[in-house]
Design a protein around this motif. Sequence first.
Motif, PDB file in Angstrom:
ATOM      1  N   PHE A  23       0.827  -1.211   0.000  1.00  0.00           N
ATOM      2  CA  PHE A  23       0.000   0.000   0.000  1.00  0.00           C
ATOM      3  C   PHE A  23       0.862   1.261   0.000  1.00  0.00           C
ATOM      4  N   ARG A  24       2.151   1.103   0.382  1.00  0.00           N
ATOM      5  CA  ARG A  24       3.109   2.207   0.577  1.00  0.00           C
ATOM      6  C   ARG A  24       2.625   3.174   1.648  1.00  0.00           C
ATOM      7  N   ILE A  25       2.008   2.603   2.673  1.00  0.00           N
ATOM      8  CA  ILE A  25       1.508   3.380   3.810  1.00  0.00           C
ATOM      9  C   ILE A  25       2.003   2.688   5.077  1.00  0.00           C
ATOM     10  N   GLY A  26       2.347   3.472   6.103  1.00  0.00           N
ATOM     11  CA  GLY A  26       2.694   2.858   7.380  1.00  0.00           C
ATOM     12  C   GLY A  26       3.813   3.585   8.093  1.00  0.00           C
ATOM     13  N   GLY A  27       3.643   3.776   9.405  1.00  0.00           N
ATOM     14  CA  GLY A  27       4.605   4.510  10.215  1.00  0.00           C
ATOM     15  C   GLY A  27       5.724   3.637  10.758  1.00  0.00           C
ATOM     16  N   VAL A  28       6.443   4.200  11.704  1.00  0.00           N
ATOM     17  CA  VAL A  28       7.654   3.562  12.236  1.00  0.00           C
ATOM     18  C   VAL A  28       7.324   2.765  13.501  1.00  0.00           C
ATOM     19  N   PRO A  29       7.637   1.476  13.514  1.00  0.00           N
ATOM     20  CA  PRO A  29       7.425   0.701  14.743  1.00  0.00           C
ATOM     21  C   PRO A  29       8.497   1.033  15.776  1.00  0.00           C
TER      22      PRO A  29
END
Length: 294
Positions: A23-29
Motif C-alpha cells: 500500500f506504501r503506507i505505514g509509520g515507524v514501529p
Amino acid sequence: MGSAADFADARARAAALAGRTSFRIGGVPELLFEPATVAEVAEVVVACKAARVPLRVLGGGCNLLVADGPLPGAVLATTRLRHERVLDDRVEVGAGGSFPGLVSRAAELSIPTLSGCPGIPGQVGGVVAMNAGGRFGYVADALLEVFAVDLDGRPFARVVEPGDLGYRTSVFLGAAVVVAASFRRDRSLDRDAERRRFLEASAWKRSTQPMSAASAGCVFKNPPGGRSAGAIIDAAGLKGERVGGAMVSPVHANYIVNDADATFADVEALIGRVRERVASLTGVHLELEVQVWR
Ligand code: EPU
C-alpha cells in the motif's frame, strides 16, 4: 551488533513500514527485528514476551494497512528467512522467500496447483498464514507442512490437515511465526499443462485486477453465500470513489488503490464510506480482509 533480539539494534533499525507494504503506507514501529534463522526467531519471541512488548509479524506486507505515525510494539520481519531445499517429494521454502518467484517455478519444480496462483504478491510465510489464492488455485492445495515458532518461542512442525487453512485465514495467523513451509512435488505432473495454466491465470488476473497499482489486494472478504464483495461495491456505484489519495479501483471495486500519496486516514475513511453505502443499499455488512495495524 548484539544478538538478533537486541532491543537497541531493533530500535535503530526501525524505519517507516511504508517502505515495506504494498500500500506504501505505514509509520515507524518502536522495534524492528529481522531474524535470519529459526533460533533467532525464537530468541526474538522470547525476548519480547519477557519484556511484555507486543510482537507483530510482517511478511511481504501485501495484505496490510498500517497506521501512520509511531506504531507501538515490535515488528518481526521474515525477509531474511530465505532457504530453499528441493527434495524428491517436496520443496521446503523459508517464510521470507518470494511467493511469486515460487509460483513462476512451480511447473519446473513439479509443484501441483501453484501455477494457478500468479499475481499473488508477498512472501511464502504470509501467503501461508493468510491462505491466499484465487479461482485457479489456493496455496492450501499444495501445502504439506508448516514450520513455525509459537508465541512462547517454541519451534514446531505441523503436517497440514484439512481445517488448518480456511478462507483467507489459518491456524497460524496470529498464533505463531511461520518460518518455512514445504510444498508437495508430483513428478508425474504435466508441466506443459501447468505452464499453460500459469499463462492463462496471469492474463485473467491482469485483465480483471489492478496489478500494478499500490494496494493491499482485496480489502473486504466476500460475504457468505458466494457473492463477490467487489461486484457488490461496483453495483453500489462506488468505483472511482475517492478520499484524498485513496480511490476505489475502477478495475476491481474490492481494491482500494493508493494513487496519490494516500494516508492511513484516507484509506480508513474510504473503507468507512464503502461499508456505509453498501450496508444502506443492500443490508450487507462487509468485513475487512486486510489486516489493520494501529
Ligand atoms: N465483479 C464486478 N465488479 C467488480 C469486481 C468483480 O462486477 O468490481 C464481478 C466479476 O466480473 C465476476 C465476479 O464479480 O463476475 C467475481 O469477481 P472475481 O472473479 O474478481 O472474484 P472476487 O470474488 O471479486 C476473489 C478474491 C480475489 C481473487 C479473485 C479471483 C476475495 C475477497 N477476493 O475476488 O482475491 O483474486 O476471487 O479468484 O476473496 C485478494 O484476496 O486480495 C484477492 C484479490
